[in-house]
Design a protein around this motif. Structure first.
Motif, PDB file in Angstrom:
ATOM      1  N   SER A  96       0.879  -0.991  -0.048  1.00 21.40           N
ATOM      2  CA  SER A  96       0.139  -0.040  -0.211  1.00 21.40           C
ATOM      3  C   SER A  96       0.925   1.313   0.078  1.00 21.40           C
ATOM      4  CB  SER A  96      -0.884   0.008   1.002  1.00 21.40           C
ATOM      5  OG  SER A  96      -0.277   0.044   2.263  1.00 21.40           O
ATOM      6  N   GLN A  97       2.124   1.254   0.647  1.00 24.36           N
ATOM      7  CA  GLN A  97       2.901   2.208   0.569  1.00 24.36           C
ATOM      8  C   GLN A  97       3.451   2.726  -1.112  1.00 24.36           C
ATOM      9  OE1 GLN A  97       5.796   1.178   4.155  1.00 24.36           O
ATOM     10  NE2 GLN A  97       5.938   3.255   3.749  1.00 24.36           N
ATOM     11  N   LEU A  98       3.457   1.837  -1.557  1.00 19.97           N
ATOM     12  CA  LEU A  98       3.819   2.112  -3.129  1.00 19.97           C
ATOM     13  C   LEU A  98       2.706   2.904  -3.916  1.00 19.97           C
ATOM     14  CD1 LEU A  98       5.118  -1.083  -4.811  1.00 19.97           C
ATOM     15  CD2 LEU A  98       6.344   0.775  -4.117  1.00 19.97           C
ATOM     16  N   SER A  99       1.379   2.784  -3.571  1.00 15.96           N
ATOM     17  CA  SER A  99       0.349   3.440  -3.971  1.00 15.96           C
ATOM     18  C   SER A  99       0.308   4.813  -3.532  1.00 15.96           C
ATOM     19  CB  SER A  99      -0.970   2.658  -3.952  1.00 15.96           C
ATOM     20  OG  SER A  99      -2.029   3.387  -4.150  1.00 15.96           O
ATOM     21  N   ARG A 100       0.634   4.880  -2.058  1.00 17.32           N
ATOM     22  CA  ARG A 100       0.536   6.356  -1.351  1.00 17.32           C
ATOM     23  C   ARG A 100       1.811   7.167  -1.938  1.00 17.32           C
ATOM     24  NH1 ARG A 100      -1.024   3.261   3.272  1.00 17.32           N
ATOM     25  NH2 ARG A 100       1.021   3.018   4.127  1.00 17.32           N
ATOM     26  N   PHE A 101       2.853   6.429  -1.966  1.00 19.52           N
ATOM     27  CA  PHE A 101       3.990   7.170  -2.521  1.00 19.52           C
ATOM     28  C   PHE A 101       3.949   7.724  -4.054  1.00 19.52           C
ATOM     29  CE2 PHE A 101       8.257   7.813  -4.416  1.00 19.52           C
ATOM     30  CZ  PHE A 101       8.886   8.547  -3.319  1.00 19.52           C
ATOM     31  N   ARG A 102       3.317   7.031  -4.743  1.00 17.11           N
ATOM     32  CA  ARG A 102       2.722   7.141  -6.311  1.00 17.11           C
ATOM     33  C   ARG A 102       2.250   8.398  -6.372  1.00 17.11           C
ATOM     34  NH1 ARG A 102       2.336   2.126  -8.089  1.00 17.11           N
ATOM     35  NH2 ARG A 102       0.257   2.124  -7.229  1.00 17.11           N
ATOM     36  N   ASN A 103       0.812   8.530  -5.641  1.00 18.12           N
ATOM     37  CA  ASN A 103      -0.082   9.251  -6.020  1.00 18.12           C
ATOM     38  C   ASN A 103      -0.152  10.454  -5.041  1.00 18.12           C
ATOM     39  OD1 ASN A 103      -1.404   7.520  -7.754  1.00 18.12           O
ATOM     40  ND2 ASN A 103      -2.506   6.392  -5.893  1.00 18.12           N
ATOM     41  N   HIS A 104       0.511  10.307  -3.568  1.00 17.60           N
ATOM     42  CA  HIS A 104       0.441  11.574  -2.757  1.00 17.60           C
ATOM     43  C   HIS A 104       1.598  12.235  -2.864  1.00 17.60           C
ATOM     44  CE1 HIS A 104      -3.697  10.549  -1.597  1.00 17.60           C
ATOM     45  NE2 HIS A 104      -3.442   9.134  -1.334  1.00 17.60           N
ATOM     46  N   ARG A 105       2.914  11.392  -2.962  1.00 18.87           N
ATOM     47  CA  ARG A 105       4.203  12.180  -2.869  1.00 18.87           C
ATOM     48  C   ARG A 105       4.589  12.580  -4.259  1.00 18.87           C
ATOM     49  NH1 ARG A 105       3.469  12.363   2.431  1.00 18.87           N
ATOM     50  NH2 ARG A 105       3.817  10.482   3.381  1.00 18.87           N
ATOM     51  N   LEU A 106       4.599  11.674  -5.319  1.00 17.64           N
ATOM     52  CA  LEU A 106       4.822  12.182  -6.506  1.00 17.64           C
ATOM     53  C   LEU A 106       3.978  12.831  -7.260  1.00 17.64           C
ATOM     54  CD1 LEU A 106       7.038   8.916  -7.964  1.00 17.64           C
ATOM     55  CD2 LEU A 106       7.865  10.978  -7.194  1.00 17.64           C
ATOM     56  N   ALA A 108       1.667  14.882  -6.310  1.00 19.61           N
ATOM     57  CA  ALA A 108       1.308  15.923  -5.526  1.00 19.61           C
ATOM     58  C   ALA A 108       2.075  17.154  -6.367  1.00 19.61           C
ATOM     59  CB  ALA A 108       1.547  16.077  -4.117  1.00 19.61           C
ATOM     60  N   GLY A 109       2.813  16.934  -7.419  1.00 16.99           N
ATOM     61  CA  GLY A 109       3.398  17.999  -7.863  1.00 16.99           C
ATOM     62  C   GLY A 109       4.759  17.779  -8.671  1.00 16.99           C
ATOM     63  N   ALA A 110       5.491  16.506  -8.054  1.00 17.92           N
ATOM     64  CA  ALA A 110       6.606  16.216  -8.189  1.00 17.92           C
ATOM     65  C   ALA A 110       6.994  15.211  -9.399  1.00 17.92           C
ATOM     66  CB  ALA A 110       7.364  15.634  -7.061  1.00 17.92           C
ATOM     67  N   PHE A 458      -5.355  11.768 -13.535  1.00 21.39           N
ATOM     68  CA  PHE A 458      -4.229  12.193 -12.718  1.00 21.39           C
ATOM     69  C   PHE A 458      -3.208  10.904 -12.622  1.00 21.39           C
ATOM     70  CE2 PHE A 458      -3.032  11.288  -8.229  1.00 21.39           C
ATOM     71  CZ  PHE A 458      -2.136  12.569  -8.127  1.00 21.39           C
ATOM     72  N   ARG A 459      -3.954   9.537 -12.377  1.00 22.86           N
ATOM     73  CA  ARG A 459      -3.149   8.714 -12.234  1.00 22.86           C
ATOM     74  C   ARG A 459      -2.228   8.129 -13.633  1.00 22.86           C
ATOM     75  NH1 ARG A 459      -7.105   8.286  -8.701  1.00 22.86           N
ATOM     76  NH2 ARG A 459      -6.738   7.901  -6.436  1.00 22.86           N
ATOM     77  N   MET A 460      -3.288   8.415 -14.870  1.00 21.97           N
ATOM     78  CA  MET A 460      -2.500   7.901 -16.111  1.00 21.97           C
ATOM     79  C   MET A 460      -1.321   8.814 -16.390  1.00 21.97           C
ATOM     80  SD  MET A 460      -3.213   6.120 -18.980  1.00 21.97           S
ATOM     81  CE  MET A 460      -1.264   5.747 -19.304  1.00 21.97           C
ATOM     82  N   ARG A 461      -1.388   9.895 -15.874  1.00 23.50           N
ATOM     83  CA  ARG A 461      -0.138  10.880 -16.137  1.00 23.50           C
ATOM     84  C   ARG A 461       1.035  10.350 -15.576  1.00 23.50           C
ATOM     85  NH1 ARG A 461       0.777  15.843 -13.260  1.00 23.50           N
ATOM     86  NH2 ARG A 461       2.101  17.036 -14.366  1.00 23.50           N
ATOM     87  N   ILE A 462       0.797  10.061 -14.147  1.00 24.67           N
ATOM     88  CA  ILE A 462       1.759   9.338 -13.302  1.00 24.67           C
ATOM     89  C   ILE A 462       2.354   8.181 -14.105  1.00 24.67           C
ATOM     90  CG2 ILE A 462       2.344   8.369 -11.080  1.00 24.67           C
ATOM     91  CD1 ILE A 462       0.265  10.267  -9.795  1.00 24.67           C
ATOM     92  N   GLN A 463       1.581   7.565 -14.469  1.00 24.95           N
ATOM     93  CA  GLN A 463       2.076   5.968 -15.114  1.00 24.95           C
ATOM     94  C   GLN A 463       2.719   6.493 -16.481  1.00 24.95           C
ATOM     95  OE1 GLN A 463      -1.037   3.277 -16.376  1.00 24.95           O
ATOM     96  NE2 GLN A 463       0.502   2.405 -17.806  1.00 24.95           N
ATOM     97  N   ALA A 464       2.555   7.422 -17.083  1.00 27.02           N
ATOM     98  CA  ALA A 464       3.087   7.931 -18.324  1.00 27.02           C
ATOM     99  C   ALA A 464       4.503   8.381 -18.231  1.00 27.02           C
ATOM    100  CB  ALA A 464       2.278   8.648 -19.051  1.00 27.02           C
ATOM    101  N   ILE A 465       4.364   9.439 -17.054  1.00 34.54           N
ATOM    102  CA  ILE A 465       5.975  10.145 -16.968  1.00 34.54           C
ATOM    103  C   ILE A 465       6.702   9.211 -16.359  1.00 34.54           C
ATOM    104  CG2 ILE A 465       6.880  11.833 -15.406  1.00 34.54           C
ATOM    105  CD1 ILE A 465       4.234  13.848 -16.201  1.00 34.54           C
ATOM    106  N   LEU A 466       6.319   8.340 -15.263  1.00 30.78           N
ATOM    107  CA  LEU A 466       7.325   7.402 -14.668  1.00 30.78           C
ATOM    108  C   LEU A 466       7.987   6.272 -15.837  1.00 30.78           C
ATOM    109  CD1 LEU A 466       5.596   6.713 -11.074  1.00 30.78           C
ATOM    110  CD2 LEU A 466       7.541   8.268 -11.759  1.00 30.78           C
ATOM    111  N   THR A 467       6.968   6.128 -16.649  1.00 33.31           N
ATOM    112  CA  THR A 467       7.467   5.085 -17.592  1.00 33.31           C
ATOM    113  C   THR A 467       8.341   5.770 -18.504  1.00 33.31           C
ATOM    114  OG1 THR A 467       5.209   4.062 -17.620  1.00 33.31           O
ATOM    115  CG2 THR A 467       6.608   3.333 -19.365  1.00 33.31           C
TER     116      THR A 467
END
Length: 487
Positions: A96-106, A108-110, A458-467
């Motif tokens: 669950s920490q992976l999800s929290r870090f992905r969505n709430h840390r990264l 959140a603008g990073a 929001f989550r699709m954007r995180i997935q794309a940029i991390l990829t």
């Protein structure tokens, strides 16, 4: 990490292992500064937690397991444990920490800064020498299936009702009940639309300080109720993923999901990523792709792209910055004259899409061939559909036998670009464009970008940029190896 005698096991990892090469070429410590604002400095936390979690996300995209599977694999894989900076016997975080870090840390603008960081490291190492940017887009299927309007409305209502009752059981009797619809009821969609609007208003009245999952479901309900194109089956097509959109790959092939707009150097380093719904226009993302690329510190004196990016505003932007546009012109894209608001040309399918989401059925050129100024490209729509369209007022004239949309062809405004397009230099440089298609294929084939792993823009954007970050690091390893003299 406190070294234990078990670290001797790490000698079993081959020196040429992919993770050893990655560890040597990229410094992951930049992540501490990027996410520090999302942590509270007055509470203790393990000093390596952000980097540990970010490295776990990196491994997850590199090898494509789920959150749970990633933790399970990392617990027993020596190479993974070494890469994470742990001892072989050390425990790993909860999935669950992976999800929290992905969505709430990264998230959140990073996450944008993550991509910039890897490009800057690449520049510092002298791995990027080209001053050319190549642009293109690719698509990703949504994590949910598209639905009919009635299904969208019913699902959104049920999900909102359910989450409110779960968190506030005493409010169940105060909420309006789901209407019972008869089979093939003609006004079923309108009845359900009215109910969803009433339910949303009731919840906001009863819970003015709502938050969390309730706020999210209310947001979705409002978006659906306010979507004018919903009943025409052209707007929101999923109550589960309301940001996904219907898009076209060609005149006969469509998809439901998202678009990733990408800028890349000739060395195949991705410098910018923009994620939109599947129906968006590629050319409109040009300026932001360019600005994001320049923000990494990269120099740009040439841009290679397809006709979707040849709009006159884009050409003017390149000219103002002294950038050479290796972009084939299209009379439909770089047109003059007034444009009717809400109508967009789709270069892949070669038709115009109206504000209600319907596309033109045919096209024709009108005007004298001798006079470029007077010629127009006319797109025709199906008037039978127009007559029942919820947006017909002000669009379809009463009694009109046809609905058309015209684009005036003004070639004179682009004489300089047309001359360049006929040059040998242009023909030679445009041959470089297909390398970005290979990069798009890599993102899909090896790193899960064929279908979204999560729901929502929001989550699709995180997935794309991390990829993009992961494939950039892989590319850095190859570029570094190419720089080393052959032994």
């Amino acid at each position: 990490m406190t070294v234990s005698f078990h670290t001797e096991l790490y000698k079993l990892i081959p020196e040429d292992h992919q993770l050893r090469k990655i560890h040597e070429v990229i410094d992951f410590s930049f992540i501490h500064e990027l996410v520090c604002s999302s942590y509270c400095e007055y509470y203790r936390r393990p000093a390596n937690e952000p980097e540990l979690l970010f490295r776990l996300l990196f491994l997850q995209i590199l090898y494509n397991p789920s959150d749970e599977r990633m933790i399970q694999e990392a617990q027993v894989n020596l190479a993974y444990k070494w890469f994470l900076g742990l001892n072989p016997e050390d425990p790993l975080p909860d999935p669950s920490q992976l999800s929290r870090f992905r969505n709430h840390r990264l998230g959140a603008g990073a996450v944008d800064e993550v991509l910039k960081a890897v490009v800057r490291q690449c520049i510092e190492k002298g791995l990027v020498k080209s001053k050319t940017i190549i642009m293109d887009s690719t698509h990703t299927l949504a994590a949910s299936q598209k639905q009919k309007p009635l299904e969208v409305l019913r699902d959104a209502a049920k999900r909102l009702f359910r989450v409110v009752v779960k968190k506030h059981p005493k409010l169940e009797k105060k909420l309006p009940r789901l209407p019972e619809l008869k089979k093939d009821q003609e006004d079923a969609e309108k009845v359900m639309l009215h109910y969803l609007a009433e339910l949303g208003q009731t919840v906001e009245t009863l819970l003015p300080d709502h938050e969390g999952s309730i706020s999210e479901k209310i947001r979705i309900a409002k978006a659906i109720v306010e979507d004018e194109r919903l009943l025409a089956q052209k707007g929101i097509l999923s109550a589960i993923d309301p940001d996904a959109r219907f898009g076209w790959k060609s005149s006969t092939k469509s998809f439901f999901g998202y678009k990733e707009h990408i800028a890349m150097t000739e060395e195949e380093m991705i410098t910018a990523v923009i994620v939109t719904g599947g129906s968006s226009d590629d050319g409109k993302q040009f300026k932001e792709l360019l600005n994001q690329s320049l923000a990494t510190g990269i120099e740009v004196d040439e841009i290679i792209a397809d006709t979707a990016y040849s709009g006159k505003d884009n050409l003017a932007e390149m000219k103002s910055k002294g950038i050479r546009p290796v972009v084939p012109l299209n009379p439909v894209v770089h047109n003059g004259g007034l444009r009717q608001e809400g109508f967009e040309y789709n270069k892949d399918a070669d038709f115009v899409i109206c504000p209600a989401g319907e596309h033109s059925t045919r096209k024709a050129v009108q005007g004298s061939k001798k006079s470029g100024e007077s010629r127009s490209l006319v797109f025709y729509f199906d008037t039978e559909k127009c007559k029942t369209c919820p947006l017909r007022e002000g669009c379809l004239k009463p009694g009109a036998k046809s609905k058309t949309y015209s684009i005036r062809i003004v070639a004179e405004h682009f004489k300089e670009q047309i001359e360049f397009e006929n040059s040998n230099t242009f023909k030679e440089r445009i041959r470089r464009r297909p390398i970005i298609e290979h990069k798009n294929a890599e993102l899909k084939r090896f790193h899960g970008m064929t279908k979204a792993k999560y729901r929502g823009l929001f989550r699709m954007r995180i997935q794309a940029i991390l990829t993009a970050f992961v494939v950039n690091v892989k590319r850095m390893v190859k570029l570094k190896e190419q720089m080393q003299p052959a032994s």
